[in-house]
Write a protein that holds these residues in place. Sequence first.
Motif, PDB file in Angstrom:
ATOM      1  N   PHE A 291      57.544 -10.316   8.415  1.00  0.00           N
ATOM      2  CA  PHE A 291      58.979 -10.082   7.907  1.00  0.00           C
ATOM      3  C   PHE A 291      59.198 -10.875   6.731  1.00  0.00           C
ATOM      4  N   ILE A 292      58.455 -12.072   6.576  1.00  0.00           N
ATOM      5  CA  ILE A 292      58.604 -12.839   5.525  1.00  0.00           C
ATOM      6  C   ILE A 292      57.710 -12.411   4.426  1.00  0.00           C
ATOM      7  N   VAL A 293      56.479 -11.952   4.791  1.00  0.00           N
ATOM      8  CA  VAL A 293      55.380 -11.143   3.643  1.00  0.00           C
ATOM      9  C   VAL A 293      56.390  -9.948   2.846  1.00  0.00           C
ATOM     10  N   TYR A 294      56.917  -9.301   3.801  1.00  0.00           N
ATOM     11  CA  TYR A 294      57.554  -8.131   3.461  1.00  0.00           C
ATOM     12  C   TYR A 294      58.774  -8.470   2.580  1.00  0.00           C
ATOM     13  N   ALA A 295      59.367  -9.624   2.561  1.00  0.00           N
ATOM     14  CA  ALA A 295      60.767  -9.973   1.966  1.00  0.00           C
ATOM     15  C   ALA A 295      60.203 -10.521   0.590  1.00  0.00           C
ATOM     16  N   LEU A 296      59.210 -11.508   0.670  1.00  0.00           N
ATOM     17  CA  LEU A 296      58.725 -11.882  -0.485  1.00  0.00           C
ATOM     18  C   LEU A 296      58.090 -11.044  -1.505  1.00  0.00           C
ATOM     19  N   ALA A 297      57.456 -10.149  -0.698  1.00  0.00           N
ATOM     20  CA  ALA A 297      56.758  -8.997  -1.745  1.00  0.00           C
ATOM     21  C   ALA A 297      57.887  -8.140  -2.342  1.00  0.00           C
ATOM     22  N   TYR A 298      58.810  -7.870  -1.671  1.00  0.00           N
ATOM     23  CA  TYR A 298      60.107  -6.983  -2.006  1.00  0.00           C
ATOM     24  C   TYR A 298      60.673  -7.683  -3.297  1.00  0.00           C
ATOM     25  N   GLY A 299      60.945  -9.064  -2.889  1.00  0.00           N
ATOM     26  CA  GLY A 299      61.577  -9.918  -4.144  1.00  0.00           C
ATOM     27  C   GLY A 299      60.749  -9.903  -5.459  1.00  0.00           C
ATOM     28  N   ILE A 300      59.285  -9.975  -5.335  1.00  0.00           N
ATOM     29  CA  ILE A 300      58.582  -9.872  -6.537  1.00  0.00           C
ATOM     30  C   ILE A 300      58.697  -8.529  -7.115  1.00  0.00           C
ATOM     31  N   ASN A 301      58.621  -7.383  -6.234  1.00  0.00           N
ATOM     32  CA  ASN A 301      58.804  -6.035  -6.928  1.00  0.00           C
ATOM     33  C   ASN A 301      60.124  -5.838  -7.432  1.00  0.00           C
ATOM     34  N   ALA A 302      61.179  -6.645  -6.822  1.00  0.00           N
ATOM     35  CA  ALA A 302      62.457  -6.135  -7.564  1.00  0.00           C
ATOM     36  C   ALA A 302      63.061  -7.087  -8.546  1.00  0.00           C
ATOM     37  N   GLY A 303      61.991  -7.897  -9.011  1.00  0.00           N
ATOM     38  CA  GLY A 303      62.200  -8.856 -10.226  1.00  0.00           C
ATOM     39  C   GLY A 303      63.218  -9.989  -9.278  1.00  0.00           C
ATOM     40  N   LEU A 304      63.234 -10.383  -8.523  1.00  0.00           N
ATOM     41  CA  LEU A 304      64.243 -11.406  -7.955  1.00  0.00           C
ATOM     42  C   LEU A 304      63.277 -12.640  -7.941  1.00  0.00           C
ATOM     43  N   LEU A 305      62.295 -12.627  -7.671  1.00  0.00           N
ATOM     44  CA  LEU A 305      61.085 -13.770  -7.471  1.00  0.00           C
ATOM     45  C   LEU A 305      60.039 -13.882  -8.518  1.00  0.00           C
ATOM     46  N   GLU A 306      59.698 -14.961  -8.997  1.00  0.00           N
ATOM     47  CA  GLU A 306      58.724 -15.033 -10.199  1.00  0.00           C
ATOM     48  C   GLU A 306      57.180 -14.649  -9.336  1.00  0.00           C
ATOM     49  N   ARG A 307      56.732 -13.588 -10.005  1.00  0.00           N
ATOM     50  CA  ARG A 307      55.504 -13.309  -9.412  1.00  0.00           C
ATOM     51  C   ARG A 307      54.296 -14.403  -9.467  1.00  0.00           C
ATOM     52  N   ASP A 308      54.108 -15.135 -10.375  1.00  0.00           N
ATOM     53  CA  ASP A 308      53.359 -15.934 -10.306  1.00  0.00           C
ATOM     54  C   ASP A 308      53.486 -17.162  -9.384  1.00  0.00           C
ATOM     55  N   THR A 309      54.652 -17.557  -9.133  1.00  0.00           N
ATOM     56  CA  THR A 309      55.179 -18.433  -8.011  1.00  0.00           C
ATOM     57  C   THR A 309      55.031 -18.019  -6.687  1.00  0.00           C
ATOM     58  N   TYR A 310      55.271 -16.788  -6.347  1.00  0.00           N
ATOM     59  CA  TYR A 310      55.329 -16.484  -5.037  1.00  0.00           C
ATOM     60  C   TYR A 310      53.971 -15.399  -4.591  1.00  0.00           C
ATOM     61  N   LEU A 311      53.372 -14.783  -5.491  1.00  0.00           N
ATOM     62  CA  LEU A 311      52.266 -13.874  -5.176  1.00  0.00           C
ATOM     63  C   LEU A 311      51.089 -14.685  -4.385  1.00  0.00           C
ATOM     64  N   PRO A 312      50.726 -16.092  -4.642  1.00  0.00           N
ATOM     65  CA  PRO A 312      50.025 -16.694  -3.673  1.00  0.00           C
ATOM     66  C   PRO A 312      50.411 -16.712  -2.387  1.00  0.00           C
ATOM     67  N   ALA A 313      51.652 -17.037  -1.994  1.00  0.00           N
ATOM     68  CA  ALA A 313      52.180 -17.093  -0.609  1.00  0.00           C
ATOM     69  C   ALA A 313      51.954 -15.541   0.032  1.00  0.00           C
ATOM     70  N   VAL A 314      52.581 -14.580  -0.854  1.00  0.00           N
ATOM     71  CA  VAL A 314      52.301 -13.477  -0.342  1.00  0.00           C
ATOM     72  C   VAL A 314      50.955 -12.902   0.319  1.00  0.00           C
ATOM     73  N   GLU A 315      50.024 -13.081  -0.914  1.00  0.00           N
ATOM     74  CA  GLU A 315      48.497 -12.910  -0.734  1.00  0.00           C
ATOM     75  C   GLU A 315      47.792 -13.509   0.621  1.00  0.00           C
ATOM     76  N   LYS A 316      48.240 -14.744   0.772  1.00  0.00           N
ATOM     77  CA  LYS A 316      47.773 -15.597   1.662  1.00  0.00           C
ATOM     78  C   LYS A 316      48.324 -15.199   3.030  1.00  0.00           C
ATOM     79  N   GLY A 317      49.692 -14.723   3.167  1.00  0.00           N
ATOM     80  CA  GLY A 317      50.136 -14.121   4.443  1.00  0.00           C
ATOM     81  C   GLY A 317      49.704 -12.980   4.481  1.00  0.00           C
ATOM     82  N   TRP A 318      49.421 -12.068   3.713  1.00  0.00           N
ATOM     83  CA  TRP A 318      48.954 -10.727   4.163  1.00  0.00           C
ATOM     84  C   TRP A 318      47.403 -10.917   4.448  1.00  0.00           C
TER      85      TRP A 318
END
Length: 369
Positions: A291-318
């Motif tokens: 659920f957290i990976v889903y939400a963080l990935a959504y946040g990046i895709n929606a422009g709510l979260l900075e890609r460079d900041t959050y993508l490493p967490a998403v990739e590691k989580g996936w």
Amino acid sequence: MKRILIYVCLLFSAFSAWGRNDNLGKETKEIMKRVADWQIDHPNSGAVKDELDWTRAPLYMGMVDWAEIAEKEDRDKTYYDWLLRIGRRNHFQMGKWMYHADFIAVGQSFIDLYIKYGDRKMVAPVMARANWVVENPAQTSLKLDYSRMETLDRWSWCDALFMAPPVYAKLYSLTGDRKYLDFLNREYKASYEYLYDKDAHLFYRDARYFTQREANGEKVFWGRGNAWVIAGLAEILKAFSPNETSRKFYEELFVELAERLAELQSPDGYWHASLLDPKSYPSPETSATGFIVYALAYGINAGLLERDTYLPAVEKGWKALVGAVESDGKLGYVQPIGADPKKVTRDMTEFYGVGAFLMAGCEYKKLFE
């Protein structure tokens, strides 16, 4: 010559990125298909057999997301057909309790099916339930002793913020009727004020945990509980139009919670059963992580979260989630039904864990399209 070299380098970089993204997309689809197919082939793998139970709601939501990809990219209607059979077999009904958030949760995917197919039978039961609740709101205080059944008439536990609020957000988006929005805003903010620790930037599961402590002395903040909340926020924000004035509160809360949860990801890529005492619960936990990976990935895709900041967490989580999938497609390390951190083993699976995995995978795939 210098310009030609720069052009060649840029072209090579673009083709390399395209190739990587294409491979990632194929790999993500393959693993999602395996997980979805395993779940369909094992309909009794969960603890609860009722197809309208809250444990199925995230599964149906994940299957809706996956079905869209399968149909669009492969002309495969298998998964939509599976969802339709379940809905028709149960007449698209809600669960038994009128107020309880868990018993309206399956309505989220039924609304999505209505939007696709336009059959009013798919949305009438959830709309009838929501209308009754809105017109006859529970008078129960959130501060009642949690052991009393009446406290469940309102969103007095953080899981509820995934189960019910997106239903009202979707109905508002579908109909334009502000009664759904007003009810959502009033009840959600009441739960937020009651359950959210504004110092820790995390949600208590319910009032029983206000004064409890983990073995290391930290407050008790359940991994999946907070994962339910941030995934539910993503669903609400998806339902709202960009110019909806109510977005501000939910966006700000989403970003604040995302920032805090990203800080709490363990080195192994998972979010564990206890957010502040992962050493006491060292096993992977895939439902919280999904659920957290889903939400963080959504946040990046929606422009709510900075890609460079959050993508490493998403990739590691996936990557961690994929590591919990057996060769036959069974997803493991799903904490069983509960309300607080518990031990988890690889053989444990549940419907909501599979739903979280599919939701995460579908949103992850969009990052590279």
